[in-house]
Scaffold this motif. Structure first.
Motif, PDB file in Angstrom:
ATOM      1  N   ARG A  27     -41.440  46.782  -7.340  1.00 25.81           N
ATOM      2  CA  ARG A  27     -40.541  46.848  -6.188  1.00 25.81           C
ATOM      3  C   ARG A  27     -40.939  45.816  -5.140  1.00 25.81           C
ATOM      4  N   GLY A  28     -42.213  45.652  -4.926  1.00 23.22           N
ATOM      5  CA  GLY A  28     -42.681  44.659  -3.971  1.00 23.22           C
ATOM      6  C   GLY A  28     -42.280  43.256  -4.376  1.00 23.22           C
ATOM      7  N   LEU A  29     -42.325  42.994  -5.677  1.00 20.80           N
ATOM      8  CA  LEU A  29     -41.919  41.685  -6.189  1.00 20.80           C
ATOM      9  C   LEU A  29     -40.424  41.463  -5.974  1.00 20.80           C
ATOM     10  N   LEU A  30     -39.606  42.464  -6.294  1.00 18.15           N
ATOM     11  CA  LEU A  30     -38.162  42.344  -6.113  1.00 18.15           C
ATOM     12  C   LEU A  30     -37.797  42.227  -4.638  1.00 18.15           C
ATOM     13  N   LEU A  31     -38.516  42.941  -3.779  1.00 16.59           N
ATOM     14  CA  LEU A  31     -38.256  42.872  -2.344  1.00 16.59           C
ATOM     15  C   LEU A  31     -38.597  41.480  -1.814  1.00 16.59           C
ATOM     16  N   ALA A  32     -39.676  40.903  -2.314  1.00 18.61           N
ATOM     17  CA  ALA A  32     -40.053  39.548  -1.904  1.00 18.61           C
ATOM     18  C   ALA A  32     -38.983  38.545  -2.332  1.00 18.61           C
ATOM     19  N   LEU A  33     -38.407  38.754  -3.510  1.00 24.63           N
ATOM     20  CA  LEU A  33     -37.334  37.882  -3.986  1.00 24.63           C
ATOM     21  C   LEU A  33     -36.105  38.010  -3.094  1.00 24.63           C
ATOM     22  N   ALA A  34     -35.772  39.232  -2.715  1.00 18.02           N
ATOM     23  CA  ALA A  34     -34.623  39.461  -1.835  1.00 18.02           C
ATOM     24  C   ALA A  34     -34.852  38.818  -0.465  1.00 18.02           C
ATOM     25  N   LYS A  35     -36.060  38.911   0.054  1.00 18.54           N
ATOM     26  CA  LYS A  35     -36.384  38.295   1.346  1.00 18.54           C
ATOM     27  C   LYS A  35     -36.276  36.781   1.265  1.00 18.54           C
ATOM     28  N   LEU A  36     -36.726  36.212   0.158  1.00 21.97           N
ATOM     29  CA  LEU A  36     -36.627  34.767  -0.019  1.00 21.97           C
ATOM     30  C   LEU A  36     -35.167  34.328  -0.056  1.00 21.97           C
ATOM     31  N   GLY A  37     -34.339  35.097  -0.763  1.00 24.61           N
ATOM     32  CA  GLY A  37     -32.918  34.763  -0.847  1.00 24.61           C
ATOM     33  C   GLY A  37     -32.258  34.763   0.516  1.00 24.61           C
ATOM     34  N   THR A  38     -32.587  35.753   1.330  1.00 20.44           N
ATOM     35  CA  THR A  38     -32.018  35.840   2.672  1.00 20.44           C
ATOM     36  C   THR A  38     -32.516  34.700   3.556  1.00 20.44           C
ATOM     37  N   ALA A  39     -33.813  34.420   3.477  1.00 18.08           N
ATOM     38  CA  ALA A  39     -34.409  33.390   4.330  1.00 18.08           C
ATOM     39  C   ALA A  39     -33.943  31.987   3.970  1.00 18.08           C
ATOM     40  N   SER A  40     -33.606  31.780   2.707  1.00 14.92           N
ATOM     41  CA  SER A  40     -33.240  30.429   2.252  1.00 14.92           C
ATOM     42  C   SER A  40     -31.745  30.141   2.317  1.00 14.92           C
ATOM     43  N   THR A  41     -30.946  31.129   2.690  1.00 11.28           N
ATOM     44  CA  THR A  41     -29.487  30.957   2.692  1.00 11.28           C
ATOM     45  C   THR A  41     -29.048  29.803   3.584  1.00 11.28           C
ATOM     46  N   GLU A  42     -29.547  29.764   4.815  1.00  6.86           N
ATOM     47  CA  GLU A  42     -29.139  28.707   5.741  1.00  6.86           C
ATOM     48  C   GLU A  42     -29.575  27.335   5.233  1.00  6.86           C
ATOM     49  N   ARG A  43     -30.747  27.260   4.620  1.00  2.00           N
ATOM     50  CA  ARG A  43     -31.220  25.972   4.083  1.00  2.00           C
ATOM     51  C   ARG A  43     -30.326  25.493   2.948  1.00  2.00           C
ATOM     52  N   GLU A  44     -29.885  26.425   2.103  1.00  2.00           N
ATOM     53  CA  GLU A  44     -29.020  26.050   0.983  1.00  2.00           C
ATOM     54  C   GLU A  44     -27.675  25.513   1.484  1.00  2.00           C
ATOM     55  N   TYR A  45     -27.110  26.172   2.489  1.00  2.00           N
ATOM     56  CA  TYR A  45     -25.842  25.694   3.045  1.00  2.00           C
ATOM     57  C   TYR A  45     -26.031  24.346   3.736  1.00  2.00           C
ATOM     58  N   ALA A  46     -27.167  24.177   4.417  1.00  2.00           N
ATOM     59  CA  ALA A  46     -27.439  22.904   5.089  1.00  2.00           C
ATOM     60  C   ALA A  46     -27.542  21.772   4.077  1.00  2.00           C
ATOM     61  N   ALA A  47     -28.156  22.047   2.926  1.00  2.00           N
ATOM     62  CA  ALA A  47     -28.280  21.028   1.879  1.00  2.00           C
ATOM     63  C   ALA A  47     -26.917  20.652   1.319  1.00  2.00           C
ATOM     64  N   ILE A  48     -26.041  21.653   1.155  1.00  2.00           N
ATOM     65  CA  ILE A  48     -24.686  21.387   0.668  1.00  2.00           C
ATOM     66  C   ILE A  48     -23.910  20.565   1.686  1.00  2.00           C
ATOM     67  N   ARG A  49     -24.063  20.916   2.949  1.00  2.00           N
ATOM     68  CA  ARG A  49     -23.361  20.183   4.009  1.00  2.00           C
ATOM     69  C   ARG A  49     -23.828  18.726   4.054  1.00  2.00           C
ATOM     70  N   LYS A  50     -25.113  18.501   3.875  1.00  2.00           N
ATOM     71  CA  LYS A  50     -25.664  17.148   3.912  1.00  2.00           C
ATOM     72  C   LYS A  50     -25.180  16.314   2.733  1.00  2.00           C
ATOM     73  N   ALA A  51     -24.964  16.959   1.590  1.00  2.00           N
ATOM     74  CA  ALA A  51     -24.581  16.248   0.369  1.00  2.00           C
ATOM     75  C   ALA A  51     -23.083  15.970   0.285  1.00  2.00           C
ATOM     76  N   ASN A  52     -22.287  16.541   1.200  1.00  2.00           N
ATOM     77  CA  ASN A  52     -20.830  16.384   1.129  1.00  2.00           C
ATOM     78  C   ASN A  52     -20.279  15.961   2.484  1.00  2.00           C
ATOM     79  N   ALA A  53     -19.719  14.763   2.538  1.00  2.00           N
ATOM     80  CA  ALA A  53     -19.152  14.266   3.788  1.00  2.00           C
ATOM     81  C   ALA A  53     -17.912  15.053   4.190  1.00  2.00           C
ATOM     82  N   SER A  54     -17.150  15.510   3.193  1.00  2.00           N
ATOM     83  CA  SER A  54     -15.933  16.274   3.455  1.00  2.00           C
ATOM     84  C   SER A  54     -16.267  17.761   3.566  1.00  2.00           C
ATOM     85  N   PRO A  55     -15.850  18.438   4.632  1.00  2.00           N
ATOM     86  CA  PRO A  55     -16.099  19.876   4.759  1.00  2.00           C
ATOM     87  C   PRO A  55     -15.501  20.689   3.608  1.00  2.00           C
TER      88      PRO A  55
END
Length: 214
Positions: free
Chosen positions: A53-81
């Motif tokens: 459970r601790g391992l799965l919870l850590a994975l869930a926390k990582l997913g939540t924490a990395s969401t904004e970074r993933e969207y930022a990377a997509i935004r940087k890679a695409n000039a068109s919104p």
């Protein structure tokens, strides 16, 4: 003396956990499955995360924490919104290389809905995701790709559509998940596209002129 660096980072362990979940699902998953992925002992996982459970919870926390970074990377890679928004759909489709893999990921949703600690993380991730989708839509309106509209409501519709579309693809199993999501996203956004509306207006004007001539 400096502490010895960990031979296997937590992020590497969590990445391997996500890959194992795609194959076995969170219920059948064992620490041995993840340890085998990395060539380490299951006891190492116990020392780091305390339990499955601790391992799965850590994975869930990582997913939540990395969401904004993933969207930022997509935004940087695409000039068109709008291109960025379709890239979001492609990213989501990556959860479903096969219907079986999607089923295993969806099994994690059961945990999100029944465990209060997991649910808080899932709720935060969903709210961030919807806000990021709205940011793409706002940028698309500003860039003239979409007509002015209620982007808050449209962002909610896009988020709901992507989740439902992915599930529907797994049932119909026609083409790829990415292609299926892109087609549904295009259908949803078509009435809001500035070019689409202009084309429709030109056609209506042309038809009106023809009828007047007659």
């Amino acid at each position: 003396m400096c502490p010895r660096p960990r031979e296997t980072s937590d992020n590497a362990i969590l990445e391997a956990t996500a890959q194992a979940i795609a194959r076995y699902g969170p219920v059948r998953l064992t620490l041995a499955h993840v340890a085998t992925e990395l060539g380490i002992a299951p006891a190492t996982l116990m020392q780091r995360f305390g339990s499955k459970r601790g391992l799965l919870l850590a994975l869930a926390k990582l997913g939540t924490a990395s969401t904004e970074r993933e969207y930022a990377a997509i935004r940087k890679a695409n000039a068109s919104p709008l291109a960025g928004l379709f890239a979001v759909a492609d990213c989501m489709a990556g959860m479903a290389p096969t219907p079986e893999a999607l089923a295993n990921h969806l099994a994690f949703l059961h945990i999100d809905l029944t465990d209060a600690e997991f649910h808080l993380l899932a709720l935060e991730q969903s709210r961030v995701g919807q806000g990021e989708i709205r940011a793409f839509l706002d940028a698309a309106v500003k860039a003239g790709e979409l007509v002015p509209c209620d982007t808050r409501r449209l962002a909610r519709a896009v988020q709901v559509m992507l989740g439902g579309s992915l599930l529907t693809w797994a049932i119909y199993r026609e083409g790829t998940a990415a292609g299926w999501l892109r087609e549904d996203l295009e259908t949803l956004l078509a009435p809001y596209r500035r070019s689409g509306r202009g084309e429709g207006k030109r056609k209506r004007t042309a038809n009106a002129k023809k009828n007047k001539i007659r």
